[in-house]
Design an enzyme around this catalytic site. Structure first.
Site, mmCIF file in Angstrom:
data_model
loop_
_atom_site.group_PDB
_atom_site.id
_atom_site.type_symbol
_atom_site.label_atom_id
_atom_site.label_comp_id
_atom_site.label_asym_id
_atom_site.label_seq_id
_atom_site.Cartn_x
_atom_site.Cartn_y
_atom_site.Cartn_z
ATOM 1 N N ASN A 93 0.690 -1.176 -0.020
ATOM 2 C CA ASN A 93 -0.103 -0.043 0.016
ATOM 3 C C ASN A 93 0.933 1.309 -0.043
ATOM 4 O OD1 ASN A 93 -2.304 -1.943 0.139
ATOM 5 N ND2 ASN A 93 -2.144 -1.663 2.296
ATOM 6 N N HIS A 151 6.051 -0.927 -3.223
ATOM 7 C CA HIS A 151 5.247 0.025 -4.001
ATOM 8 C C HIS A 151 5.455 1.322 -3.885
ATOM 9 C CE1 HIS A 151 2.632 -3.656 -5.237
ATOM 10 N NE2 HIS A 151 3.989 -4.011 -5.400
ATOM 11 N N CYS A 203 25.626 12.589 -5.533
ATOM 12 C CA CYS A 203 24.551 12.342 -6.221
ATOM 13 C C CYS A 203 23.878 13.236 -6.990
ATOM 14 C CB CYS A 203 23.521 11.320 -5.803
ATOM 15 S SG CYS A 203 22.372 10.648 -7.007
#
Length: 283
Positions: free
Chosen positions: A121, A138, A174
């Site tokens: 979720n 996810h 980065c």
């Protein structure tokens, strides 16, 4: 396939809860996989099944990540535009609150019963309920992520300059592109998330699934892998799933009904388990 929910007053429900509690009370490293069924109990529509958003409206394009990768600047411009006109799913998430299933799961973690949660979720309800050891396989709608180094930030902590799109990673060394943390169709799940899920599954001596259809991979593979090692599986779901035949115990009820009952049953199991001395024995 749908089965009738077990009522809390049903002997079958009480028997299943007691059996689940006995396994949980004796386990040392329980891992949980939670799915959209838990969010549905908080009023968030599911994607699949009866009444699901994709069932009604059709599935979204399968090349979402390719579209982002080809022109991340334009993707961000559309995202900012759409933020002013949220759809049904976004509005439902904004209005949702953690339910008794979420708080029950958090209580089990605080009791030392649950070691880790893998959730499919993206709605942040587990975190808001207080869950600490969690992998959002996810992603999380309220977080941002660098696609290069996989650094993540809560949305409110990431300063977005709409004049400099796409945003870039702020981690030392980065300069990767930053996107929403939610995993798109066609986007690889971050390797760090997969590694954590695999590591926790390897450690599990009990696995519990809650409100998941068990048809979305790779998440659905983790309980299967655990059962192959002989790990007991507890399934909490109002409906049968592909995992049901593998389950040691099935509690055929929503999480908001099952988990509070399991919390109380684990407490009872611990109070009467080995090493416990009653007041009468001390008298």
């Amino acid at each position: 396939m749908t089965s009738p929910d077990q009522s809390p007053n049903d002997p079958a429900f009480r028997e299943a809860v007691a059996a689940a509690a006995a396994i949980l009370a004796g386990a040392e490293h329980t891992v949980v996989l939670a799915g959209a069924g838990m969010s549905k109990e908080s009023g968030i529509p599911t994607f699949r099944g009866d009444g699901g958003l994709w069932t009604i409206n059709g599935e979204p394009p399968m090349n979402q990540y390719d579209t982002f990768a080809m022109d991340p600047k334009r993707w961000w411009e559309r995202r900012i535009e759409e933020a002013n006109q949220p759809g049904e799913f976004a509005l439902a998430i904004e209005a949702a609150q953690p339910n008794a299933g979420h708080t029950g799961l958090t209580t089990l973690e605080e009791m030392g019963v649950i070691s880790h949660l893998i959730t499919q979720n993206i709605d942040d309800l587990h975190r808001r309920a207080g869950q600490r050891s969690i992998t959002e396989i996810h992603g999380n709608r309220y977080w941002m992520r660098c696609i290069q180094c996989e650094a993540r930030w809560p949305k409110e902590e990431f300063v977005l300059d709409e004049g400099e799109l796409p945003p870039r990673c702020t981690s030392p060394g980065c300069t990767g592109i930053v996107k929403s943390d939610t995993v798109m169709f066609g986007e690889p799940i971050p390797g760090s998330a997969l590694l954590r899920c695999a590591r926790e599954t390897d450690l599990a001596d009990c696995f519990m699934t809650i409100g998941t259809s068990a048809v979305v991979y790779p998440a659905a593979q983790y309980p299967v892998e655990a059962t192959r090692r002989g790990v007991p599986l507890i399934e909490i779901n109002p409906e049968e799933t592909p995992l049901t035949p593998l389950a040691t115990v099935v509690v055929r009820a929503p999480s908001g009904v099952a988990l509070p009952a399991i919390v109380e049953a684990v407490k009872a199991a611990r109070s009467t388990g080995p090493g416990h001395t009653s007041e009468e024995e001390n008298a």
